[in-house]
Design an enzyme around this catalytic site. Structure first.
Site, mmCIF file in Angstrom:
data_model
loop_
_atom_site.group_PDB
_atom_site.id
_atom_site.type_symbol
_atom_site.label_atom_id
_atom_site.label_comp_id
_atom_site.label_asym_id
_atom_site.label_seq_id
_atom_site.Cartn_x
_atom_site.Cartn_y
_atom_site.Cartn_z
ATOM 1 N N ASP A 297 0.833 -1.195 0.000
ATOM 2 C CA ASP A 297 0.000 0.000 0.000
ATOM 3 C C ASP A 297 0.872 1.252 0.000
ATOM 4 O O ASP A 297 1.918 1.296 0.638
ATOM 5 C CB ASP A 297 -0.904 -0.017 1.237
ATOM 6 C CG ASP A 297 -2.051 0.963 1.134
ATOM 7 O OD1 ASP A 297 -2.870 0.810 0.228
ATOM 8 O OD2 ASP A 297 -2.114 1.882 1.970
ATOM 9 N N GLU A 344 0.616 -0.670 -5.117
ATOM 10 C CA GLU A 344 -0.511 0.270 -5.078
ATOM 11 C C GLU A 344 0.066 1.650 -5.347
ATOM 12 O O GLU A 344 0.600 2.298 -4.463
ATOM 13 C CB GLU A 344 -1.202 0.189 -3.707
ATOM 14 C CG GLU A 344 -2.506 0.982 -3.643
ATOM 15 C CD GLU A 344 -2.294 2.440 -3.288
ATOM 16 O OE1 GLU A 344 -2.345 3.280 -4.214
ATOM 17 O OE2 GLU A 344 -2.075 2.738 -2.111
ATOM 18 N N ASP A 397 -11.018 1.989 0.080
ATOM 19 C CA ASP A 397 -11.238 3.401 0.426
ATOM 20 C C ASP A 397 -12.328 4.057 -0.413
ATOM 21 O O ASP A 397 -12.649 5.227 -0.201
ATOM 22 C CB ASP A 397 -9.942 4.203 0.232
ATOM 23 C CG ASP A 397 -8.930 3.950 1.337
ATOM 24 O OD1 ASP A 397 -9.341 3.593 2.452
ATOM 25 O OD2 ASP A 397 -7.724 4.113 1.086
#
Length: 498
Positions: A297, A344, A397
């Site tokens: 991430d 990501e 998200d």
């Protein structure tokens, strides 16, 4: 050496916490195995999970107490009952949730520790070969993490910076004293971790035996209140009192005039490089045992990171600083062996990050909810994709697809309907069309959230960034999965060669 591209395939993002179970949150029990079976029926190759670490205030898996430990909530109680460590009557004597479709973390916090403690007291694990091997294999982090959690409990859940000075600074005499004083609780925490990894490894083996690989997600940064920062303060940008001098975040943009101040302490990359990235190597070795594929991430932060002075209340006065880039990537590749990485790379686009992705061969991500802003050169539109990407409807998200489409104006929906060649499509039909467009695309991997398979509205959203109180709570009901949903995914995989 460049990472080999992924085969053409598909998968589902389903947090473990969102699985059905009788005990308030998803676990590594029967419903997890049933979910693997459904993936197999739907010809899905990947099960993507959110980070599996223990969560604290705010319940975010991206603000874990440890980069290595597992979440005690995921330990399956029915398995412990079957092992004779608990009775069903005892477990059913606790209230686990107020609403079946949402996790109640307050109730879990009250109940789960008591139940696991009872299992620990009934267990005869301490002298078994399995337990002793587990302790030895995880000596880098296990005891320190368990001492951290026990000390945290001792100091009434205060962050470690607020503990007594001697243990805050890890003085040897204090470590020995607290280890003796908290011995039983430390051993209890070690038992919980033993059971977590025992159950997870059995579930992962089952998935792998049935052709399903696990994509695990790791946050790039650690929470300030974590065992890792307490245990290794020298690899973070902290002052002499062990408070952060610079913290992580992202700068102001079209969505936020003040940016986002995440507050995580930043790494001292120069110190880490001098140590040959030892901590990161151990972290990635550990992740490679946990998962088949590792999604990093906020990958951007490895090449260029945004540093905000800790005293600032927002992200306006931060600066961009060069990160280790390919030096760290090479260390990661050496650590994970044959396991593969997904980057990501969402957010600010930078040439330096593009260069690292090209050199490493890691696939980046494209998000269909970002595609339809009217810009025909938008990189998230399927006709602008390359093969070496992971395409998804939305991330944890983002809103669900139904929620996203429902929130658009008629003229925005008009462009989407024209793009899909279906001018009268309903919201549900738009979701079907998004699936079809993604599966038909050149993207090597397509991942959709389980909420989007089920066509759940905004109540199924996992996280609204920069908010607290209602995130990470959605759960799938056992009866929600329709065989037609499974058949639809299977059909798309067949038609589009996935």
């Amino acid at each position: 050496m460049k990472q080999k591209e992924f085969d053409r395939s598909a998968g589902i993002l389903m947090p473990v916490s969102s699985l059905p179970s009788p005990y308030g949150i998803g676990t590594f029990g029967k419903e997890a195995y049933d979910f693997v079976d459904r993936l197999v029926e739907a010809r899905q190759k990947y099960w993507q999970v959110l980070p599996l670490g223990p969560t604290g205030f705010g319940d975010s898996p991206y603000a874990s107490f440890s980069a290595f430990a597992g979440n005690p909530y995921f330990v399956d109680l029915d398995t412990l009952i079957a092992e004779g460590l608990l009775t069903k009557e005892y477990v059913e004597g606790f209230r686990w949730n107020m609403e079946e479709q949402f996790v109640d973390y307050g109730l879990l916090h009250q109940s789960r520790t008591k139940v696991l403690r009872k299992a620990y007291e009934n267990s005869k694990h301490k002298d078994t070969k399995e337990y002793l091997d587990f302790v030895k294999e995880n000596e880098f982090w296990l005891k320190d993490y368990c001492m951290y959690i026990s000390c945290k409990k001792h100091f009434e859940d205060m962050a470690w910076q607020e503990w007594n000075e001697d243990i805050k600074f890890r003085k040897n005499t204090a470590l020995r004293a607290y280890e003796e004083q908290l011995k039983d609780d430390i051993e209890f925490q070690m038992f919980v971790q033993f059971k977590f990894y025992e159950q997870w490894n059995q579930l992962k083996d089952y998935a792998n035996e049935n052709g399903v690989e696990i994509i695990g997600d790791i946050p790039i940064y650690m929470a300030e209140d974590s065992a890792d920062v307490w245990q290794n303060p020298h690899i973070f940008q902290l002052d002499q009192d062990l408070n952060p001098t610079k913290v992580a975040g992202v700068p102001p943009d079209a969505f936020s005039e003040t940016g986002q101040r995440w507050g995580n302490p930043l790494y001292d990359w120069k110190r880490l490089e001098k140590e040959d990235f030892s901590w990161w190597r151990k972290r990635m070795e550990h992740s490679a045992k946990l998962y088949d594929v590792i999604r990093i991430d906020h990958f951007i932060g490895m090449t260029k990171y945004y540093a905000i002075p800790a005293e600032e209340e927002d992200a306006v006065n931060g600066t961009w600083v060069d990160g280790p880039g390919m030096k760290l990537i090479r260390a990661i590749n050496e650590s994970v062996g044959t396991k593969r990485i997904i980057a990501e790379d969402l957010g600010v686009k930078m040439p330096e990050v593009e260069a690292v992705l090209n050199e490493s061969g890691y696939p980046g991500m494209k998000v269909l909810e970002f595609a339809f802003d009217g810009n025909r050169k938008n990189e998230h539109l399927p006709y602008n994709w390359d093969a070496n990407i992971v395409a998804c409807g939305g991330t944890h998200d983002n809103d669900t697809l139904v929620g996203y489409f429902t929130g658009l104006q008629w003229w925005e929906l008009g462009y989407i309907r024209e793009y899909m060649g279906d001018q009268h499509a309903s919201i549900e039909k738009l979701v079907d069309n998004i699936f079809r467009d993604a599966y038909a695309s050149v993207a090597n991997i397509v991942i959709f959230q389980m909420q989007d398979v089920l066509k759940v509205g905004s109540l199924g959203r996992m996280n609204i960034p920069s908010s607290m109180g209602t995130n990470w709570r959605w759960r799938m009901l056992k009866e929600q999965v329709d065989p037609k949903d499974v058949e639809r995914l299977r059909y798309l995989c067949d038609i589009y060669g996935r």
